[in-house]
Design a protein around this motif. Structure first.
Motif, PDB file in Angstrom:
ATOM      1  N   VAL A 150       0.710  -1.033   0.223  1.00  0.00           N
ATOM      2  CA  VAL A 150      -0.174  -0.041   0.174  1.00  0.00           C
ATOM      3  C   VAL A 150       1.320   0.868  -0.187  1.00  0.00           C
ATOM      4  O   VAL A 150       1.754   1.380   0.650  1.00  0.00           O
ATOM      5  CB  VAL A 150      -1.059  -0.128   1.212  1.00  0.00           C
ATOM      6  CG1 VAL A 150      -1.514   1.436   0.999  1.00  0.00           C
ATOM      7  CG2 VAL A 150      -2.086  -1.340   0.986  1.00  0.00           C
ATOM      8  N   PRO A 151       0.783   2.309  -1.202  1.00  0.00           N
ATOM      9  CA  PRO A 151       0.977   3.419  -0.665  1.00  0.00           C
ATOM     10  C   PRO A 151       1.121   3.987   0.338  1.00  0.00           C
ATOM     11  O   PRO A 151       0.806   4.110   1.598  1.00  0.00           O
ATOM     12  CB  PRO A 151       0.898   4.158  -2.119  1.00  0.00           C
ATOM     13  CG  PRO A 151       0.390   3.514  -3.175  1.00  0.00           C
ATOM     14  CD  PRO A 151      -0.468   2.409  -2.382  1.00  0.00           C
ATOM     15  N   LEU A 152       2.484   4.608   0.606  1.00  0.00           N
ATOM     16  CA  LEU A 152       2.196   5.791   1.874  1.00  0.00           C
ATOM     17  C   LEU A 152       3.920   6.643   2.063  1.00  0.00           C
ATOM     18  O   LEU A 152       4.686   6.394   1.781  1.00  0.00           O
ATOM     19  CB  LEU A 152       2.869   4.158   3.101  1.00  0.00           C
ATOM     20  CG  LEU A 152       2.880   5.013   4.638  1.00  0.00           C
ATOM     21  CD1 LEU A 152       1.666   5.297   5.589  1.00  0.00           C
ATOM     22  CD2 LEU A 152       3.205   4.232   5.538  1.00  0.00           C
TER      23      LEU A 152
ATOM     24  N   ALA B 257      15.501   1.514   3.665  1.00  0.00           N
ATOM     25  CA  ALA B 257      15.806   2.353   4.028  1.00  0.00           C
ATOM     26  C   ALA B 257      15.578   3.263   4.561  1.00  0.00           C
ATOM     27  O   ALA B 257      16.304   4.070   5.211  1.00  0.00           O
ATOM     28  CB  ALA B 257      16.352   2.508   2.093  1.00  0.00           C
ATOM     29  N   HIS B 258      14.160   3.915   4.759  1.00  0.00           N
ATOM     30  CA  HIS B 258      14.106   4.880   5.339  1.00  0.00           C
ATOM     31  C   HIS B 258      13.690   5.129   6.478  1.00  0.00           C
ATOM     32  O   HIS B 258      14.303   5.500   7.635  1.00  0.00           O
ATOM     33  CB  HIS B 258      12.473   5.436   4.646  1.00  0.00           C
ATOM     34  CG  HIS B 258      12.465   5.923   3.658  1.00  0.00           C
ATOM     35  ND1 HIS B 258      12.907   6.705   2.815  1.00  0.00           N
ATOM     36  CD2 HIS B 258      10.970   4.967   2.479  1.00  0.00           C
ATOM     37  CE1 HIS B 258      12.515   7.121   1.248  1.00  0.00           C
ATOM     38  NE2 HIS B 258      11.891   5.698   1.284  1.00  0.00           N
ATOM     39  N   ALA B 259      13.004   3.411   7.193  1.00  0.00           N
ATOM     40  CA  ALA B 259      13.763   3.093   8.652  1.00  0.00           C
ATOM     41  C   ALA B 259      15.227   2.895   8.403  1.00  0.00           C
ATOM     42  O   ALA B 259      15.328   3.286  10.049  1.00  0.00           O
ATOM     43  CB  ALA B 259      12.103   2.089   8.829  1.00  0.00           C
ATOM     44  N   LEU B 260      15.729   2.047   7.904  1.00  0.00           N
ATOM     45  CA  LEU B 260      17.044   2.452   7.992  1.00  0.00           C
ATOM     46  C   LEU B 260      17.567   3.157   8.105  1.00  0.00           C
ATOM     47  O   LEU B 260      18.479   3.345   9.091  1.00  0.00           O
ATOM     48  CB  LEU B 260      17.573   1.646   7.413  1.00  0.00           C
ATOM     49  CG  LEU B 260      19.180   0.489   7.441  1.00  0.00           C
ATOM     50  CD1 LEU B 260      19.351   0.260   8.194  1.00  0.00           C
ATOM     51  CD2 LEU B 260      19.599   0.176   5.954  1.00  0.00           C
TER      52      LEU B 260
ATOM     53  N   GLY C 225       6.930   3.950   5.268  1.00  0.00           N
ATOM     54  CA  GLY C 225       6.825   4.815   3.886  1.00  0.00           C
ATOM     55  C   GLY C 225       7.703   6.121   3.328  1.00  0.00           C
ATOM     56  O   GLY C 225       8.982   5.800   4.179  1.00  0.00           O
ATOM     57  N   GLN C 226       7.812   7.061   2.638  1.00  0.00           N
ATOM     58  CA  GLN C 226       8.576   7.767   2.645  1.00  0.00           C
ATOM     59  C   GLN C 226       8.622   8.759   3.339  1.00  0.00           C
ATOM     60  O   GLN C 226       7.610   8.876   3.978  1.00  0.00           O
ATOM     61  CB  GLN C 226       8.063   8.208   1.428  1.00  0.00           C
ATOM     62  CG  GLN C 226       8.100   7.250  -0.135  1.00  0.00           C
ATOM     63  CD  GLN C 226       7.222   7.776  -1.307  1.00  0.00           C
ATOM     64  OE1 GLN C 226       7.888   9.292  -2.049  1.00  0.00           O
ATOM     65  NE2 GLN C 226       7.081   7.915  -2.031  1.00  0.00           N
ATOM     66  N   GLU C 227       9.722   8.797   3.977  1.00  0.00           N
ATOM     67  CA  GLU C 227      10.320   9.415   5.289  1.00  0.00           C
ATOM     68  C   GLU C 227      11.979  10.018   4.741  1.00  0.00           C
ATOM     69  O   GLU C 227      12.622   9.025   4.694  1.00  0.00           O
ATOM     70  CB  GLU C 227       9.696   9.209   6.913  1.00  0.00           C
ATOM     71  CG  GLU C 227       9.325   9.790   7.561  1.00  0.00           C
ATOM     72  CD  GLU C 227       9.071  11.675   7.271  1.00  0.00           C
ATOM     73  OE1 GLU C 227       9.309  12.630   6.883  1.00  0.00           O
ATOM     74  OE2 GLU C 227       7.936  11.013   7.798  1.00  0.00           O
TER      75      GLU C 227
END
Length: 274
Positions: free
Chosen positions: A96-98, A230-233, A167-169
């Motif tokens: 799901v896009p986020l 990658a975003h969380a990492l 998601g994207q962050e």
């Protein structure tokens, strides 16, 4: 934005990939998890007290051993592991896009081994402090957090979950959230991510070696082509850099080493932040 209320009880998030990514029968799953953990020997790092683990989320045939290399640090000293009463579990959205960070509506995450409770009070505090949205649709079929639960249920069965899909962050908001978790003293941070996807074996080894170099250097400029989480990492690595922590590799391989052909492989790594 919908707010979490601690009075919404017994909303269960069913296991979505049991029988697909890992065995769906309880005894077979418990035996599989136990065997994977028993096969891992992290003598060099077993005395470390982890602030965070980075583990993969593919099917257990592919990345279960690599994931177990991280969780073996908890298994090596059960008394020490019991300090972790909560787990901040972060991973990417696949279905799901986020944009931003999404919490579940559920009070419980079901697994074939039993359910794990969600720390709704903690999630409510995260919503007050950070830009965390409630997105049941994001969590419903997402596997990246679910595949971690059998390991966590076996090792920390009474721990409560703070499960978030990232998601994207930008790295900064994620790092702020992780530093909040570390300040609580009873929260273990777990980042769920695979590495490169669908390259030849040799190319994947090269890309994953570069990614590992960034992880060990606590660089927060990893891109999704290097790691799907990658975003969380990146948030974790920025937080670790701020706190002057260190990173160490526990395992690194790809699906060509485990259960798949070598023409299009997926990379898997396990790391500890301490």
């Amino acid at each position: 934005m919908n707010k979490i209320t601690v009075n919404e009880m017994n909303h269960v998030r069913p296991a979505a990939v049991a029988g697909l990514f890992y065995p769906g029968q309880p005894e077979i799953l418990r035996s599989r998890v136990t065997r994977l953990l028993d096969e891992q020997h992290q003598e060099q790092h077993r005395r470390l007290i982890p602030s965070a683990l980075v583990v993969p989320h593919a099917g257990y045939d592919y990345s279960g051993g690599v994931a177990a290399s991280g969780y073996s640090l908890l298994a090596s000293d059960p008394d020490r592991a019991r300090r972790w009463r909560r787990i901040l579990l972060l991973g990417p959205n696949h279905r799901v896009p986020l944009r931003g960070i999404a919490a579940p509506k559920a009070d419980l995450f079901a697994t074939p081994l039993g359910s794990m409770a969600v720390d709704q009070t903690g999630l409510a505090e995260l919503q007050q402090r950070f830009d965390v949205q409630v997105r049941e649709d994001v969590h419903a079929l997402e596997h990246c957090l679910e595949v971690q639960l059998p390991f966590l249920h076996e090792l920390l069965p009474s721990a409560k979950l703070l499960p978030l899909v990232v998601g994207q962050e930008r790295p900064e908001p994620v790092a702020d959230l992780i530093e909040w978790a570390w300040d609580q003293k009873d929260i273990l941070v777990v980042i769920s991510t695979d590495l490169s996807h669908y390259h030849s074996y040799d190319e994947a080894c090269r890309i994953d070696a570069d990614t590992e170099h960034a992880i060990l250097a606590l660089r927060s400029d990893i891109v999704p082509e290097q790691a799907c989480g990658a975003h969380a990492l990146n948030g974790l690595l920025l937080a670790a850099h701020r706190r002057c922590l260190s990173a160490a590799r526990l395992a690194l391989c790809n699906s060509g080493d485990t259960a798949a052909p070598r023409d299009q492989v997926v990379g898997y790594g396990s790391y500890v932040i301490f």
